[in-house]
Design a protein around this motif. Structure first.
Motif, PDB file in Angstrom:
ATOM      1  N   THR A  28       0.857  -1.190   0.000  1.00 25.27           N
ATOM      2  CA  THR A  28       0.000   0.000   0.000  1.00 25.27           C
ATOM      3  C   THR A  28       0.894   1.242   0.000  1.00 25.27           C
ATOM      4  N   PRO A  29       0.314   2.414  -0.264  1.00 22.81           N
ATOM      5  CA  PRO A  29       1.122   3.641  -0.186  1.00 22.81           C
ATOM      6  C   PRO A  29       1.664   3.873   1.222  1.00 22.81           C
ATOM      7  N   PHE A  30       1.150   3.114   2.203  1.00 19.64           N
ATOM      8  CA  PHE A  30       1.564   3.291   3.594  1.00 19.64           C
ATOM      9  C   PHE A  30       2.448   2.145   4.076  1.00 19.64           C
ATOM     10  N   GLY A  31       2.866   1.305   3.141  1.00 22.55           N
ATOM     11  CA  GLY A  31       3.749   0.190   3.508  1.00 22.55           C
ATOM     12  C   GLY A  31       2.992  -1.125   3.505  1.00 22.55           C
ATOM     13  N   LEU A  32       3.630  -2.120   4.127  1.00 23.60           N
ATOM     14  CA  LEU A  32       3.062  -3.473   4.092  1.00 23.60           C
ATOM     15  C   LEU A  32       2.077  -3.695   5.237  1.00 23.60           C
ATOM     16  N   PRO A  33       0.967  -4.358   4.939  1.00 21.09           N
ATOM     17  CA  PRO A  33       0.058  -4.740   6.024  1.00 21.09           C
ATOM     18  C   PRO A  33       0.687  -5.806   6.928  1.00 21.09           C
ATOM     19  N   SER A  34       0.055  -6.049   8.060  1.00 22.30           N
ATOM     20  CA  SER A  34       0.585  -7.030   9.022  1.00 22.30           C
ATOM     21  C   SER A  34       0.671  -8.429   8.432  1.00 22.30           C
ATOM     22  N   SER A  35      -0.261  -8.754   7.535  1.00 24.21           N
ATOM     23  CA  SER A  35      -0.269 -10.083   6.906  1.00 24.21           C
ATOM     24  C   SER A  35      -0.826  -9.910   5.508  1.00 24.21           C
ATOM     25  N   PRO A  36      -0.670 -10.936   4.658  1.00 31.85           N
ATOM     26  CA  PRO A  36      -1.404 -10.878   3.397  1.00 31.85           C
ATOM     27  C   PRO A  36      -2.900 -10.817   3.712  1.00 31.85           C
ATOM     28  N   VAL A  37      -3.681 -10.385   2.735  1.00 34.27           N
ATOM     29  CA  VAL A  37      -5.132 -10.463   2.913  1.00 34.27           C
ATOM     30  C   VAL A  37      -5.519 -11.919   2.636  1.00 34.27           C
ATOM     31  N   LEU A  38      -6.016 -12.575   3.673  1.00 33.79           N
ATOM     32  CA  LEU A  38      -6.354 -13.994   3.570  1.00 33.79           C
ATOM     33  C   LEU A  38      -7.823 -14.128   3.200  1.00 33.79           C
ATOM     34  N   SER A  39      -8.090 -14.964   2.224  1.00 36.11           N
ATOM     35  CA  SER A  39      -9.478 -15.210   1.869  1.00 36.11           C
ATOM     36  C   SER A  39      -9.951 -16.411   2.694  1.00 36.11           C
ATOM     37  N   VAL A  40     -10.857 -16.144   3.630  1.00 37.81           N
ATOM     38  CA  VAL A  40     -11.278 -17.192   4.563  1.00 37.81           C
ATOM     39  C   VAL A  40     -12.712 -17.575   4.260  1.00 37.81           C
ATOM     40  N   SER A  41     -12.991 -18.887   4.173  1.00 40.58           N
ATOM     41  CA  SER A  41     -14.382 -19.239   3.874  1.00 40.58           C
ATOM     42  C   SER A  41     -15.121 -19.716   5.117  1.00 40.58           C
ATOM     43  N   ILE A 106     -11.981   5.475  24.624  1.00 37.69           N
ATOM     44  CA  ILE A 106     -11.096   6.578  25.018  1.00 37.69           C
ATOM     45  C   ILE A 106      -9.700   6.173  24.565  1.00 37.69           C
ATOM     46  N   ASP A 107      -9.063   7.107  23.869  1.00 42.28           N
ATOM     47  CA  ASP A 107      -7.763   6.811  23.258  1.00 42.28           C
ATOM     48  C   ASP A 107      -6.627   7.326  24.150  1.00 42.28           C
ATOM     49  N   TYR A 108      -5.873   6.404  24.735  1.00 36.55           N
ATOM     50  CA  TYR A 108      -4.707   6.783  25.552  1.00 36.55           C
ATOM     51  C   TYR A 108      -3.402   6.503  24.803  1.00 36.55           C
ATOM     52  N   THR A 109      -3.494   6.186  23.519  1.00 36.64           N
ATOM     53  CA  THR A 109      -2.276   5.857  22.775  1.00 36.64           C
ATOM     54  C   THR A 109      -1.561   7.133  22.356  1.00 36.64           C
ATOM     55  N   TRP A 110      -0.338   7.005  21.940  1.00 39.41           N
ATOM     56  CA  TRP A 110       0.408   8.157  21.452  1.00 39.41           C
ATOM     57  C   TRP A 110       1.335   7.714  20.331  1.00 39.41           C
ATOM     58  N   ASP A 111       1.663   8.665  19.484  1.00 39.11           N
ATOM     59  CA  ASP A 111       2.629   8.441  18.416  1.00 39.11           C
ATOM     60  C   ASP A 111       2.215   7.325  17.454  1.00 39.11           C
ATOM     61  N   ARG A 112       0.932   7.222  17.192  1.00 37.29           N
ATOM     62  CA  ARG A 112       0.466   6.295  16.155  1.00 37.29           C
ATOM     63  C   ARG A 112      -0.149   7.138  15.049  1.00 37.29           C
ATOM     64  N   LYS A 113       0.012   6.703  13.818  1.00 38.19           N
ATOM     65  CA  LYS A 113      -0.525   7.458  12.680  1.00 38.19           C
ATOM     66  C   LYS A 113      -2.044   7.323  12.667  1.00 38.19           C
ATOM     67  N   GLN A 114      -2.719   8.442  12.847  1.00 43.75           N
ATOM     68  CA  GLN A 114      -4.173   8.438  13.038  1.00 43.75           C
ATOM     69  C   GLN A 114      -4.952   8.799  11.793  1.00 43.75           C
ATOM     70  N   THR A 115      -4.238   9.129  10.708  1.00 48.58           N
ATOM     71  CA  THR A 115      -4.933   9.589   9.504  1.00 48.58           C
ATOM     72  C   THR A 115      -4.153   9.179   8.257  1.00 48.58           C
ATOM     73  N   PHE A 116      -4.887   9.026   7.162  1.00 48.99           N
ATOM     74  CA  PHE A 116      -4.234   8.805   5.869  1.00 48.99           C
ATOM     75  C   PHE A 116      -3.814  10.136   5.251  1.00 48.99           C
ATOM     76  N   ARG A 117      -4.348  11.239   5.798  1.00 51.03           N
ATOM     77  CA  ARG A 117      -4.135  12.552   5.196  1.00 51.03           C
ATOM     78  C   ARG A 117      -3.018  13.274   5.919  1.00 51.03           C
ATOM     79  N   ASP A 118      -1.783  12.856   5.687  1.00 49.32           N
ATOM     80  CA  ASP A 118      -0.746  13.551   6.445  1.00 49.32           C
ATOM     81  C   ASP A 118       0.156  14.418   5.575  1.00 49.32           C
TER      82      ASP A 118
END
Ligand code: HPA
Length: 250
Positions: A28-41, A106-118
């Protein structure tokens, strides 16, 4: 093939006995996802699934590429997304082993990318996040849980940074803030799904009492091991009802 129902599976992923068909690795334009997209039936239905912590479960919550995961699912044709999250519980009325559909966070996280519009060139948008989870999708998850014969809770999901667990004082603070459960991954997943216009909701499995809560006589890791194992059957039973329902309506 376009698959319009997406699943993001967290720490319980290794135990799920999924029937995996194709795997597609999408950059993706944002790098690799955590895993391939798995097609699960699920019977005659297929859903597009991502293992949030990777196929080898080695990506900690703060290092998950949430943007790539959501982008890849969307690129794959996913138009509504259910996330399965293991959580700690603060509420004795929601003991480990039980399921909940959180209705607020409630979001207590920090330093995570929160938007695609950066980028500077993107339009400035203040996304409406009054209701962080899609209400209709949440109701459908709750209905599937009930149809599978289990009770269902709701409540506020406090999202902590991790990867460590919380201190007792931190859990006391979350309780004062009104949190019912605590986990590390609902954000920025929920807001990124919203930015893509993709209805998103969570089915949470309580796998331990949060730090300083409960009287299980088991340390947190032993609780997690026990309740993840016990919860797998419940989650499968829920998905067996939920997936056909969602696939019939997309
Ligand atoms: N805290 C944070 N995240 C979690 C917990 C917890 O106790 N249990 C499962 N995910």
């Amino acid at each position: 093939m376009t698959q319009e129902v997406g699943l993001i599976i967290g720490s319980i992923h290794p135990g799920m006995a999924f029937n995996v068909g194709s795997k597609s690795s999408l950059k993706t334009p944002f790098g690799l996802p955590s895993s391939p997209v798995l097609s699960v039936s699920f019977g005659s239905n297929r859903v597009a699934c991502i293992a949030r912590h990777g196929e080898d479960s080695n990506i900690p919550p703060h290092a998950v590429n949430y943007r790539a995961n959501l982008w890849a699912l969307h690129q794959h044709g996913v138009r509504q997304c259910v996330a399965l999250n293991a959580v700690g519980t603060l509420d004795s009325g929601f003991p480990p082993g039980e399921l909940a559909v959180p209705d607020q966070l409630i979001d207590y996280t920090w330093d995570r990318k929160q938007t695609f519009r950066d980028s500077d060139t993107d339009e400035l948008v203040h996304l409406d996040f009054t209701e962080p989870f899609d209400i209709i999708l949440s109701e459908r998850i709750a209905a599937a849980v009930k149809a599978a014969g289990f009770s269902i809770r709701s409540g506020v999901y406090g999202v902590t940074q991790g990867p460590r667990l919380e201190t007792v004082a931190e859990i006391n603070r979350l309780e004062r803030d009104g949190c019912t459960m605590v986990g590390m991954t609902a954000m920025p997943e929920a807001v990124l799904a919203r930015e893509l216009g993709m209805p998103y909701a969570i089915c949470a499995l309580a796998v331990n009492y949060a730090a300083g809560r409960g009287d299980e006589g088991l340390d947190i890791h032993s609780q997690m091991e026990r309740y993840i194992t016990e919860g797998l059957g419940r989650l499968s039973a829920v998905l067996d009802r939920l997936v056909p329902d969602l696939c019939a309506s997309v």
